[in-house]
Structures are given as C-alpha cells and as structure tokens.
Motif scaffolding. Sequence first.
Motif, short mmCIF file in Angstrom:
data_model
loop_
_atom_site.label_atom_id
_atom_site.label_comp_id
_atom_site.label_asym_id
_atom_site.label_seq_id
_atom_site.Cartn_x
_atom_site.Cartn_y
_atom_site.Cartn_z
N ALA A 71 13.06 -32.61 7.93
CA ALA A 71 12.94 -32.57 6.47
C ALA A 71 13.57 -33.79 5.82
N ALA A 72 14.31 -34.57 6.59
CA ALA A 72 14.93 -35.77 6.03
C ALA A 72 15.38 -36.65 7.18
N LYS A 73 15.69 -37.91 6.88
CA LYS A 73 16.10 -38.83 7.93
C LYS A 73 17.50 -38.46 8.43
N THR A 74 18.42 -38.20 7.51
CA THR A 74 19.77 -37.88 7.96
C THR A 74 20.35 -36.61 7.36
N ASN A 75 20.07 -36.33 6.09
CA ASN A 75 20.83 -35.27 5.44
C ASN A 75 20.53 -33.87 5.96
N HIS A 76 19.67 -33.19 5.24
CA HIS A 76 19.49 -31.77 5.56
C HIS A 76 18.28 -31.55 6.47
N HIS A 77 18.36 -30.54 7.33
CA HIS A 77 17.27 -30.17 8.22
C HIS A 77 16.73 -31.39 8.96
N ALA A 78 17.64 -32.26 9.43
CA ALA A 78 17.20 -33.48 10.10
C ALA A 78 16.97 -33.20 11.58
N PHE A 79 16.03 -32.33 11.89
CA PHE A 79 15.76 -32.01 13.28
C PHE A 79 14.29 -31.68 13.46
N LEU A 80 13.85 -31.63 14.69
CA LEU A 80 12.47 -31.32 15.03
C LEU A 80 12.06 -29.98 14.42
N GLY A 81 11.02 -30.00 13.60
CA GLY A 81 10.59 -28.76 12.95
C GLY A 81 11.38 -28.43 11.71
N GLY A 82 12.28 -29.31 11.32
CA GLY A 82 13.15 -29.04 10.17
C GLY A 82 12.38 -28.88 8.87
N LEU A 83 11.31 -29.63 8.73
CA LEU A 83 10.52 -29.55 7.50
C LEU A 83 9.92 -28.16 7.34
N ALA A 84 9.30 -27.65 8.41
CA ALA A 84 8.70 -26.32 8.35
C ALA A 84 9.78 -25.26 8.15
N PHE A 85 10.87 -25.41 8.85
CA PHE A 85 11.93 -24.41 8.76
C PHE A 85 12.54 -24.36 7.35
N HIS A 86 12.76 -25.54 6.77
CA HIS A 86 13.26 -25.62 5.40
C HIS A 86 12.30 -24.90 4.44
N THR A 87 11.01 -25.11 4.65
CA THR A 87 10.02 -24.51 3.76
C THR A 87 10.00 -22.98 3.91
N ILE A 88 10.06 -22.51 5.13
CA ILE A 88 10.11 -21.06 5.40
C ILE A 88 11.32 -20.44 4.72
N SER A 89 12.46 -21.12 4.89
CA SER A 89 13.70 -20.60 4.37
C SER A 89 13.66 -20.54 2.83
N MET A 90 13.04 -21.52 2.23
CA MET A 90 12.87 -21.51 0.77
C MET A 90 11.98 -20.36 0.32
N LEU A 91 10.95 -20.08 1.10
CA LEU A 91 10.02 -19.00 0.73
C LEU A 91 10.76 -17.68 0.60
N ASP A 92 11.71 -17.46 1.49
CA ASP A 92 12.49 -16.22 1.44
C ASP A 92 13.27 -16.10 0.13
N ILE A 93 13.92 -17.19 -0.25
CA ILE A 93 14.68 -17.16 -1.51
C ILE A 93 13.72 -17.01 -2.69
N ALA A 94 12.58 -17.68 -2.60
CA ALA A 94 11.60 -17.60 -3.68
C ALA A 94 11.11 -16.17 -3.89
N ARG A 95 10.92 -15.44 -2.79
CA ARG A 95 10.49 -14.04 -2.92
C ARG A 95 11.52 -13.24 -3.68
N SER A 96 12.78 -13.42 -3.33
CA SER A 96 13.85 -12.68 -4.00
C SER A 96 13.88 -13.00 -5.50
N ILE A 97 13.73 -14.27 -5.82
CA ILE A 97 13.79 -14.66 -7.24
C ILE A 97 12.57 -14.19 -8.00
#
Lengths: 308, 308, 308, 308, 308, 308
Positions: free
Chosen positions: E139-165
């Motif tokens: 999901a980023a070069k260094t900061n957050h979710h900087a790992f293989l599959g991080g972009l998808a995982f970040h998006t999934i994790s956001m979806l969960d919060i979005a459902r709650s909101i």
Amino acid sequence: MDETVNLFLLIKSAEEKTTRNGKPYLAFTFQDTSGEMSANFWDASEEDVERYRPGTVVKLTGKREEYKGSPQLRINQIRPAQDGEPSNPELYVERAPIKKEKMIEQFNKAIFDITNANMNRIVRFIMNKYQKDFFQSPAAKTNHHAFLGGLAFHTISMLDIARSISDQYPFLDKSLLFSGLILHDVGKVIELSGPTATEYTLEGKLIGHIVIIHEEISKACQQLKIEEANEDVVLLKHMVLSHHGELEYGSPVRPQVPEAEALHYIDQIDARMNMLQAAMRKTEKGSFSERLWAMENRSFYKPNFTEK
Amino acid sequence: MDETVNLFLLIKSAEEKTTRNGKPYLAFTFQDTSGEMSANFWDASEEDVERYRPGTVVKLTGKREEYKGSPQLRINQIRPAQDGEPSNPELYVERAPIKKEKMIEQFNKAIFDITNANMNRIVRFIMNKYQKDFFQSPAAKTNHHAFLGGLAFHTISMLDIARSISDQYPFLDKSLLFSGLILHDVGKVIELSGPTATEYTLEGKLIGHIVIIHEEISKACQQLKIEEANEDVVLLKHMVLSHHGELEYGSPVRPQVPEAEALHYIDQIDARMNMLQAAMRKTEKGSFSERLWAMENRSFYKPNFTEK
Amino acid sequence: MDETVNLFLLIKSAEEKTTRNGKPYLAFTFQDTSGEMSANFWDASEEDVERYRPGTVVKLTGKREEYKGSPQLRINQIRPAQDGEPSNPELYVERAPIKKEKMIEQFNKAIFDITNANMNRIVRFIMNKYQKDFFQSPAAKTNHHAFLGGLAFHTISMLDIARSISDQYPFLDKSLLFSGLILHDVGKVIELSGPTATEYTLEGKLIGHIVIIHEEISKACQQLKIEEANEDVVLLKHMVLSHHGELEYGSPVRPQVPEAEALHYIDQIDARMNMLQAAMRKTEKGSFSERLWAMENRSFYKPNFTEK
Amino acid sequence: MDETVNLFLLIKSAEEKTTRNGKPYLAFTFQDTSGEMSANFWDASEEDVERYRPGTVVKLTGKREEYKGSPQLRINQIRPAQDGEPSNPELYVERAPIKKEKMIEQFNKAIFDITNANMNRIVRFIMNKYQKDFFQSPAAKTNHHAFLGGLAFHTISMLDIARSISDQYPFLDKSLLFSGLILHDVGKVIELSGPTATEYTLEGKLIGHIVIIHEEISKACQQLKIEEANEDVVLLKHMVLSHHGELEYGSPVRPQVPEAEALHYIDQIDARMNMLQAAMRKTEKGSFSERLWAMENRSFYKPNFTEK
Amino acid sequence: MDETVNLFLLIKSAEEKTTRNGKPYLAFTFQDTSGEMSANFWDASEEDVERYRPGTVVKLTGKREEYKGSPQLRINQIRPAQDGEPSNPELYVERAPIKKEKMIEQFNKAIFDITNANMNRIVRFIMNKYQKDFFQSPAAKTNHHAFLGGLAFHTISMLDIARSISDQYPFLDKSLLFSGLILHDVGKVIELSGPTATEYTLEGKLIGHIVIIHEEISKACQQLKIEEANEDVVLLKHMVLSHHGELEYGSPVRPQVPEAEALHYIDQIDARMNMLQAAMRKTEKGSFSERLWAMENRSFYKPNFTEK
Amino acid sequence: MDETVNLFLLIKSAEEKTTRNGKPYLAFTFQDTSGEMSANFWDASEEDVERYRPGTVVKLTGKREEYKGSPQLRINQIRPAQDGEPSNPELYVERAPIKKEKMIEQFNKAIFDITNANMNRIVRFIMNKYQKDFFQSPAAKTNHHAFLGGLAFHTISMLDIARSISDQYPFLDKSLLFSGLILHDVGKVIELSGPTATEYTLEGKLIGHIVIIHEEISKACQQLKIEEANEDVVLLKHMVLSHHGELEYGSPVRPQVPEAEALHYIDQIDARMNMLQAAMRKTEKGSFSERLWAMENRSFYKPNFTEK
C-alpha cells in the motif's frame, strides 16, 4: 436610557452618504477625550458638507440613543464652535497621562546613560530634529497608545522596563539597548499624519516607519561626520530594523544581538499592557471585553474579585 | 593546542557502542561546572560498563584534543572517585548564581504581597510541599536555566520584571500576577527527573508540567477546604494553564486575563535573556554564536565595541 | 574509474581538522571553472596551514577517486602556483557567459529608456559608484547566478523579460520598472564579500541588501540635490524595498504598485530558470537532479525524449 | 409562500434593540424540535421584556414570511404558555434519537469490557457523579450533536466504531480505549451551561473541558484511594488530555499511545458524520449545503441519484 | 550479544561504495519476513557487483553484530541460492496476514452491496483489469502496509470499518462509499514498482496514484459505454480524487460529499492503526517507539500494564 | 451627481427578495461592456420574475444614484429589448481586445513550433474539439481575464512571455513548454458555464479544470492511438497537472521539470498583470485601488507622476 445633551465635540470623520430613497446625509464620528460617538446629519446641503469637515469643533444639541447595540447621537442643532469657545481640536483628543516636561526629563536621564559617543550623538541629533512631532504623535493609528503624545509615552514606559531588565541581565549593553529603544518608533512621525485625524502617509505605506528611521540614522551620520561602517552604527541600525522581531511583521532582518531581542519583547509587552488597560477600562466587572484585533482577536475577562 | 589533564569529573551519560570491527567501547559525556566534554573508553569490559554509570564521579588522567571541531578527551587512566575525594555529584553541576537562602527571602517578600487570601494559602501550601525539589530543579532539560536551582532562579528573576511592569501598569492585580508567576513552572519538579541527569519522566511526557501544576492547585484546594468554583481559584488555574501563550506551545487555553498575558511575556523575556547570556559567554567578540534551537535557530553576534 | 591528474586549482576553503587518533590534517575544497572537488591533505604542518589558505592557486598531482558517492582527489604532490604559471584566482571561477562590454551596452540601452529625470540620474549615479564591484559580484552566495559577474548577468537577463512584459502590458511605467529592476540587487555588492570566497559581510547579515540599496538611493538624492519626498523617489525606493514580494522573504513592505509586482515575478522566474539550467547540466538524461534547496527542495527530471 | 401559523414555541434568545427612529423592540429567536425561526416584537414595553425571557414557552399567532432569504415570523399575537398547555421547555429542544435507558444499557455493556480494575472503578465513579447532566448535555454549543442528550449519544455512537476498530486491531487495549472514550467529553457538563440555552461557563472558557475532566479523574483517584502515579492512571489521563489530537486544537499533549490516536480519529469521524447528517437533512437534492464552519468551511453536495 | 548465523536472505539493495583509502565494497541491505539487516561486503570484485544485485536470494554465513546502535551482519561466506534451495524472492517479503482467496471473497461481498449499476460495473471492470497486481502490491513504499498484498489488505480492513460507520449513519450511500473505497488506492499498482524492490515509477512521481485511478475510471466508462457526465460517475471520480482530504496532501479537490469525507477518515484511521501495530511490535514494554515520520514524527509508548 | 439615463442593459443576476414589511421585489445586477450596476425593481409580480431572468436584455429608463458608496440605478421604466433593438446578450459583455482571427493565427504559429509529433497531434486534436468554446470562455469566474474570449487571450499573452523566456533559456524544450501552455487552462471550458452568466459546473466543483484537461489528453491519445506510457505524453500530462505550482493551490503534483516551473510562473505573471491593469483602470491617480482579493488582498497605488 436616552438623554438630552449639549456638547462641544471634534468631528473625527464625516462621510457623505445617500439614503435608499436618494437623499444625501452626513455620517459623523465625533470625538472627545472620553471616546467616540456617531451621528447622522440628515438632509445635509452642499454648504454643510463644506462646513463640517473632519478636524472641525462643533457645538451640538441632541439626544443620546442606542442603535444596534452601539450608542449614537440624534442631532437637534449643530453649529461650528466660535471664537471664545473651546475650538482648539487638541482639547478633544486623548493624551498621554504624564506631562511633556516630565517625559523630556526622563529622556534626558536615559540619554545620559548612553555612554557610547556615536550612539549618544545620533540619538540627540534625531530627537532634536523631530522633537516637536515626537511629543505629539500617537504610537499607532488605532491599536496601542493611539493618543496625543502616545509615541513618547510608549517610549518612556518601555525605558522603565528596559532598566529593570538590564539590571537583571548586566551582559546587555545599555548604550545599545537605550539608543535603539528611544529611536525604534521615531519613524512614526513620518509614517503617520499626526495626532488629530491619524492616517498613514504615502511614505508610511510604501516605505514604513522601520526603514524611515533607518534612513534617518544614516542621514544623522552624514551630518555628524560619523563613519557608517563602524560596528556601533551598524548595530544601532540593526536595532531599529529588527525590532518587529519576525520578518512577517515587517522587520527586514530578525534580531541578531541580545539587545535587539530584548527591545522586541519590551515593545511587545508595553504595547500589549497598554491595549489591555484601555480595553479593561471599557469592560464591566464579571464580563468579557470586546474582541481585540491586535491581541490575536481574543477577548479578555475582567474579574469581580479584585478591587480595581 | 592539546594538553595533559588530571581531573575529577561527573559522568553525565555513558553509551555502550561497538567499533566497526566489533569491539565494544563506552562513549562518555563528562560534566563539571564549566561545561561538558566527551571521551571514548576503548575495550570496556562488562565490569567497566557496570562501574561507570551516569551519575558517578571519576578521576581521570588524559589529554585534551579536538575531534571534528569539538573538544574531546583522550583517556589514559580512569577510576571512580574515592571517599575523601570530591565525590558528591552535585559539586559538578552548574548552579544558580544566588544562594538558596537569598532566594527564599525574595519568595517570602513576594508571597507577602499576595493579599488575596485563597491565593496566598494555595501558593504557600504548594511551595511547602515541593520546597526541596523546587530549589534543586533546573528550569528545563536543555534550553534555559538548565542548571541546579535554575527553576527557582528563573522564577525569582521573573518576579523582578513583574514588579517593574505592575508598577507601570497598576490595573494589573498583584495577587493574581504574583501567585500565577510563582506557581507557573512548579510542575517541572514532577515533569523532570531532577538536577543531575535530567530527563523527562513518564508523567512529564504524557501529561506535561502545565496540567501537573493545575492538578496540584486542585489538590491544595481540597486539602485547604477552598471552594474550587470561586472566581479567584478559577483565575489562578487559568494563569498556569495559559502561560505558554499559544495552544501550539502546549497551553490548553490562551491567556484571557491581562495578568496571564503579562505572565506569558515575562516568562518569555526571562528565558530568552538567560539563554542569550549563556550563549554569549561561549562566543568570541566579533563573531556569531552557534545556532540556538530554542531561539528559532538564530545565531547571535557578540560585538567588539562593548566592554562586556 | 579512478584516474591520475595533474592540475592547477584554486583553494576555495581549507579547514583544519583532526583525525580520531589526534593527527591534524587540512580538508580542502578546490575549484575551477568546471566545478568543485574536495581532498584531504594528511599530516599538515603549521606552515602548510599558513601556505594553503583559501584564495591560493596550487599545482596538484594526484588521483581522482570516489568517496561516499562524491568525487574526491587523493593528493600526491601539492605546491603553490609560481610566477609564470596561471596563478590569478579569477581564472578559476565560473563567470557570466557574456562579456562585460556587451553587458554595459545593454545597461546603457535600458537606462536610455528611463525617461523620468530623477530616476535616470539616481540610477546612473549608483551604477557609476559601484560599477567595478557590480560587474564582479555574484548574485548570491550559493543559489542562483553564483559566479563572477552573476549579478550583472542576472540583471541583464531580467531586463529582457521585462521588455517583453512591458510590451504586453503598456500600462506599466517603463521608467519605474527599469530603474527598480537595475537597482534591485545592487546592495549585494555590500552584502557579499565578492566573487572569490563569497561570504556575508556583517552589514549583509545585520542590515541586508534590500535596506542597503534603499540607503544608497537616499544618499544619491542628497548628492544630486533631489527632493526625497517626491513621489517618483518614494516609488523607486518602494520598488527595491518590496522586490522579495512577501514580508517573510525579507521585504519590509509588500509590492503596492504594479511595477513592483512585476519586478518580483521577473526576479523569481529568472533566478529559478538559472538554477534549473545549472542543475540540469549536472543531471543525466532519464534521471532526477539532486534536491534543490532553493526550489522548495524539489528534484527535477531530465527527459530522454528531447535533443537538449 | 407566506402562511398563517398558530404555534407553541420556546424562546431561545430575546435581544432588546432600538429602531433607527428610536423605538424599542425585541428580536426573538424561537425554537422547536424542527429548528429555529426569528421574529421581531415591535413596541415592546418594559413588562414585555421581563415576561419574554429566554427559556419561556409562548403561544404565538402570526404569519410565516421570508426576509433576506431566511424565514421569519410576523407576530400577530403572543402570550406565555399556561398551565395545562405544553409549557415544559424540554419539549421544544431536539433530542437524541435513542432513549436514555437504551443508552445506559450500552454504556454498561462497554464498562463491563473494561477489565482493568482501576480504570473500571474510575469510569463508574465519574459516570455516577455526573449521570444526570451527562444524559442531558449537548456535545457542543453549535456544531455537532448540539441537542438534548447529544453528549451521551455521541459517546455511544463512538463506542460502536471503537468496537469495530479494536476487533480489526487486537493490539489495542480495550480497557484503555473504552474508558478514555467514555470519559473524553464528560468535562462538557461543566464547560457548557446545559441543554436549553447553551453557553460556555466561566470555567468552560478559562479552563476548558479537557482539563476539567482530567481534574475529575484525579479527584476520583483520591476518593477511591487509587495511586495516581500508577501507569494505568497516567495513561487514562493521557487519553482525555490528548483527544483533540493536536496542540493547536487545545490538547496540551499529542497522542502518544495507539489508543489515544484511535480515540482522536473516532471522535473526529463521529462528529463529522453527525454534522453532515444534519446539514444534508436541510439540503435539497442536486444542490450544495450551506457552508459548514466546523468542516473547514466547506459546503457539501447532495446527489440526485440516490434514494436517500 | 553477537551470534553466528547461517541464513537464506533476499538482497533488498546493494550500493557500490569506496572506503576512505580507496577500496571498493558493497553495502547490502538484506531482507526476510522478520525485517531487514545491513552488511558490508569488503573487497567486492566487478563480478561480485554483477552477481549480487537487488532481488537476488543468497546463502550467507556470518555473525550478528551491532554498529552504532543498529544490528548488522559480518559476512564470512556468501553465495547465490541454488536450484533446490528456497530461491524465490517472494518467500522473503512480508505479506498480508490473510489469504488472497479470503480477501477476494470479502471484495465480492462488498461489490455485491454496490447496487448502483454504473458504479458496480466500473468497479468490477477495474478490479478485473488489475486483479493480479492489486493482490501483490504494497500500500506504500515505506509507511503503512508496506508488504506483499498490503494494498488489498488495507482495502479489506477499511471495508470493515466502513460497514460499521454506514450502519451507524444510514444517510451515507453504500454504493458510493464502497466503490470509492475499493478503487481509492488502485492507482498504486502503477505508481509503485511492485512488491519486491518498491520504488516510485516515473508516472508515479509525475502524475501520482490519485490522478492515475481517475484516468482508469474514465477509460472504464469508455469501454463500458457509460456516459461520463452522469452524476454517479462524476461522484465516483470525486471520491478517488478527494480521498487525501486536503489539497496539501495531494488531492486536487477537497471532499464535497459526505461519503468522500468518510472515506478520507477511514483511510487515515486504518493506515495509522497499521503503522502503530508495526511500530509497537518492535518496541519493548515500558519504553517509547522510534519516531514515526508518517505520524507527525511522534514516538509512542508501549505500556507495561497490559497483557499484549 | 444623479443623472437620468435611457439604456439597453443585460441582466446579469435577478434575485427575488422581500422587504421588511413583506413586499416582494427583484434585486437586479445589470451589465454592459463598461461594467456593472445594481437596481431594485419594487413590487415585482410573478410575471415580472418570469420575464426578467438573467441573460435577458432590457431597455431601462431611470436615474443614476449612489447608495452606501456604490452607484445604483433607480428604475422608472423597464421592458425587454425587442427585435430590431440590440438584444443579443453578447453585445453587453466585455471581450478580449484582439480579434478571434488574429488569435487563431498566433496559436497556429505556436503549434507550428511544437516539433514533437505526439504533442503536436494532441494539442491540435484538443484545440479542434473545443475550438468554439475556447474562444468564448472567460479565464476565470471573477478574477483575471473574466471576459468573453478571456481564456484564449490569456493563453496568447502567455505565449508571448514564454517565447521571450525560452529565447533566454534555450535549455527549455519549446515543444513541451508550448503544448503545456496552450492546454493548461482548456479544462475551464468544462469547469465554467460559459461567458454570459459564469458559474462553476458540477464537474468544475467536484473534479476541477486541472484534472479535466488531464482526462482530455488521455482521451486524445486513445483516439489518436498514441501510447500513453510514452515519456513525452507523461510529461505533457505533468505540465497541465502541475501548473498551479503548489499542492495547496490544487495541483496534485508540484512541477518536476523546468518547463513546468516556467509555465507556472508565466501563468502567474500574466494573470497578475491582467488583474492589475483592470484595477488601475478603475483607480484615480494619486490614490489606492480597492483591495484585490486574488492579489493577497492588497490594494495598489496609482501614481501621479506618470503619463499613463
């Protein structure tokens, strides 16, 4: 709450306006030593416009009223003040709480403490040159010390604080601190149009009092045959140039000697205490003052518990 | 330029490090009242690490050298100071230039001028509770008054300036100004770890000295059965909470009484003059000081022309 | 990649340092018209320190190497250049790409277009007074046009852009724009120490080139008996005072006539294009330049697709 | 567009004013659960001023009109509500969309999850002490959740989001997050004057709800004999102190544990969604809302395409 | 503290450097799923430089040491991994904690809830087009979710919060919120060079992922024959353009629909919690983390009191 | 000062309002090429509201008056313009000072200098597609070049300055500079609603002209089968995306090629000179202009000394 009045007042401003249905009138702001008040003069003729210019003292009969929460006057009769009446405009402007003679004495005492020969001569030269205006000028158009003699009074008041600080911190050079302090705002006699209808002059707007006083130091040196490249002259110039503390407040350089840093803070504290004193005078105990634009738009609380 | 030395010094910090080729060593910072100096202790054993902890006084023989423009020591011999030698760490830290007794006298004089009964009692209660630490604590970890007794000395010095300003501006309430001033930094005795190896405590970092002293005022009221909703108590709390002047400097509220505005500026001017005094002491005439981080990273010029 | 060299070079700076184990050495920065390079001179004696001061031309034999990604020289032999060798320091500094005579011609053409009499006389007076230094001085210590004659070249280049803009916008007054433009940076001949080892002078730091040139205009008026209160003189002063555009960039007033706004932007665009030109020269196609501090720390891309 | 009305309304504010020609009148703002409306009561007598104070319920007959784009009422008849009529002011203020009992249940569920003993006791102590006010108070004077019970509702709504986030991020400590969250705004029951004519109290202005709740935690510890130096207590205090996220928004410290960072963002998102919900309710499809001051003065678009 | 190791590692970067005395060496950064470590390879030949490029897996024997407070490896033996050994670079990079299949399932569930036909088609089109890269990309070069599959995982994790909101705030349009959320960072598959040696591409630097995904929506519309002037398409574009919340963070427009405001905050909270989780993992109980640049350079405390 | 008039005017806006005592009226803003004027139409019937919509040309008899310092009209008679009268709205809007044909000629000359094939084709494609609107559109809603054809005229004027700068700095690529310059504001034909009653469109508000033109370049490539990953296309996109110079002014990326930096400054200088030209036209000699919001709210002085 309304009451009938019979007063001599100074016209501070007089704007020509038109009502919605096309009739001309004059919107006055009057002034005396207790403050300001506005009033509308309906159906003003061309002669009235001519007669009631800012700076004129008038005799006025009318009623004190309130409009949108602010006091205003309803004019019954108005005429220019006549000979034999108190028609000198200076009688109507607020003025410094100590006499000019007393202030001069204190300046002389401070100048006596400027032991550096160049600084001493420059300060005396400039003070001589602008003496008359200096003791008339306000320290600002609206904010702090905005009254007749305010500039001199502000400077005197700063000298007192400077003495206390330089006693505490003897590494500060008194010659440099006192001469910078005395000169720092003298440029305002050129920047502002004077004590009665204070406006910025063209030089005030396009050059500013900071650079104006710098130029005066340079001219003094030329008259007095003082070498401008001398370190003490450069430092004195630096004092006045840097006294606003930050570039964004109009100083072209930031303070780079301790005396300049001290000058900036002494200026701040004195200006702020003066503004607060004036604001508190107009505030009821147990309530907040109006918002003070020059104090980052804060409003200040006047306690109940204290005697003052 | 190098010279042989034979000194007692206090270890301020001692970091374990490794050279590129894997050998352990200790990087020392030593301290005495004249300043700080660093040195590397090569081939340090586990026992050495244990023996030479921060806060230990040592006897050292070596050579004064320069490395990358900064002075450092080359260690020939080192051992802990022994009984009968000057082994008390407090002998090696800079300290306030006036005696504690003299300072106490001045505090008492100021407290005497606090005529408001609640404020007077609160101030005396808190000063009593923290008296010992208060006269030991520095006023900051690194910047201004960073020495033994610096906190008390900074407060005394501010009182002097406050007197001058409140003489000039009698509308200021002396009780409020003086009690706020005396208490404003007392929270630092909890925020900082003390005079010898000054660090921030956990409470210092997570709560901060401003809120800590606020809490102490509240506790004092409970002990002294003073009603906290009283206007004078609310105002005293406001004084300490707002003394950093701006929210971005850590005050949760901005000054909203004139005395709080005055306190903020007196604090600023005293801290700044103290920092400049220290910096000028280390600067050659005719040159610029190092950059001072807490003075907006400026560097200051020490003139040639002056005696000081 | 390393190669043996045999060169004449100018010493730009020479710092005395000490190795970790206490041996003194000299850290040189050398310069010729193609750029700069650093080298360490190990085991430098006191005489060496004396002999190899900044501003000296030396003959050097050694090897070109790379250290931490930057090129540096390894010194085999070094000696001062002798008579009969190219020992004039000015031969080693970058210089403006057009001849001084050509530049003078263009200035004369511009001054011819200043039809306002006061401005014309002031500009000619100041240019005469500082002619020699003006054509030597760089336009800045490090950023833009930092080479021999850079100040004059920057000014010439701005004149060209100003002509184009004032053709487009004929409401601009050419006299005011051209005289403000020509003078705007002349204060740098006092602010900076000259073309070879450029540093800020004390006046440069404590007063700054903006106020310095303002003072020169004032002095010119006194010499030429021009009334300084004249609107055209006030405006010319305003041009130089406001040319940094914003108070936070060191102008004590912001532009308040259209010509001053134009001058600020022409200055910006010319300085920026010059910095980019220099940076692009040092960048490979298809890659990004180093970060440019004076360009808000951005780094710029040099495309592959273009011929240049 | 105008229509005749016959309504019971609550007086929210009643300002005494004077017309241009000196006649007194009352400028009312009325309120019921559907919103606010203004009206002028011409020729108000002294008794009227006394009778129609803020907080009074009145019966009003008049006409709905528009003035400068805003709706206002023209008053035909007005009288205070009588016994037997709906004269309880609380009937006229907006309120939380879920019942108090339902909210209490959810708080209990959350408190049950606070397994840290100290935190659990502190939270229960404070919630007990302020229970009545907490379920009445709005969450702000004007911006978000500005209605009866808004504070409790805002807190409940945040708890829901917090559960979702702490499920997602199990490294967060639920005890710390939930207790900080429940307490974070309780200080508002002291900062604000209550649900009907919400104003800031003196303590609210001079101390602020952030420090007020911190003080309450400290008092709870003293009552409950919990050692305040315990890490968990320090952290709980840190949670409430840092919940505004940035110093410039009034937190004296920035978040320094992950739970505090989470709390800040949950607070933001809930406050913002609530403000947007209220703004969208008042906006027509296909057009933009009024500017929302607390949302950086943006205005928001309500689409046509959606059902809602 | 030092220990002998025998490991397979991935070369993350390999810089050619020269020692002070001119000898070439390679400065490696190695990587495996547990983190990174550096090592110097002395006397590297031209062949070594060629052989040990970033992206290569090597077998290494050596010793774990510490240098300037950071761990590093001393290399005894090194050789490229051979067939039959774990030589696939992807084995050495950190990866999302849930399986790709599980993530796809959750995306499908969310897409099912996008009932708006245009949005549903656009989202599915783009996800199809970039599916492979999307589940690989960090999901980023260094900061957050900087790992293989991080972009998808970040998006999934956001979806969960979005459902709650969106459960909490039913006025939010789920179609708009979910489709904007799923697409918001897909542009990163073009902005970044992929999961192993993540760098910015030229398009990433000169255009940026925000505008890249906007362009992809436009292209999808053209392929799918969806009219781009439709309000729902304009709004979906607005969601991705505004998701950085403020212009200074690179969004060309600020959020102007409630769903866009929600998306921005959900993105923030998830990125911040992920960074804190990673930082806390590397921090000892009772101490502070290293400073986190992307969290406004704060450092965070890991308590002792909690189990985790 | 009042005078009777008999005029054809274009209705720029017509707001329905109500007087305090409930009577409807229309508040008009009229426009012709010399500027704007307001007037109230009392007792407007439903038919009047329908008849006098923005965009209608009317014949009006009345009197020129002044109200609160601004000129306004008192309407005696009003009726829509009839056939045979000058009823084409475009006759009443300010327009570019050079003819469309002349402008087209200059564009063709510039396009001829775009030697890069891809850029040349893209520019011609887009200019063709939007030619009609491009030569009608203003360059902004209110600030600079806010007149019929202003967008084209602004672009032409920038081309002239660009030629001068690229002559001065030949390292700039003319193809890139000219094509970026020509396209940079074309998105405004979609962002703004056109030359007569200029408003922002929904796409203008939610997407913005910068991203709109980026999308057009992408579409042009698809139509022209130009590979978008080509470096020249990426750079052209970068030119338009970065032309506002700073993220906070709405560019999603900052300039990262010299041509983009040049474009930004040329845009600034031309927009500013145009605004100043318009403001000076309305200012008396020897006085200051009104405050110009888009020029950082400064007001500018118009000298007496100059001819213009």
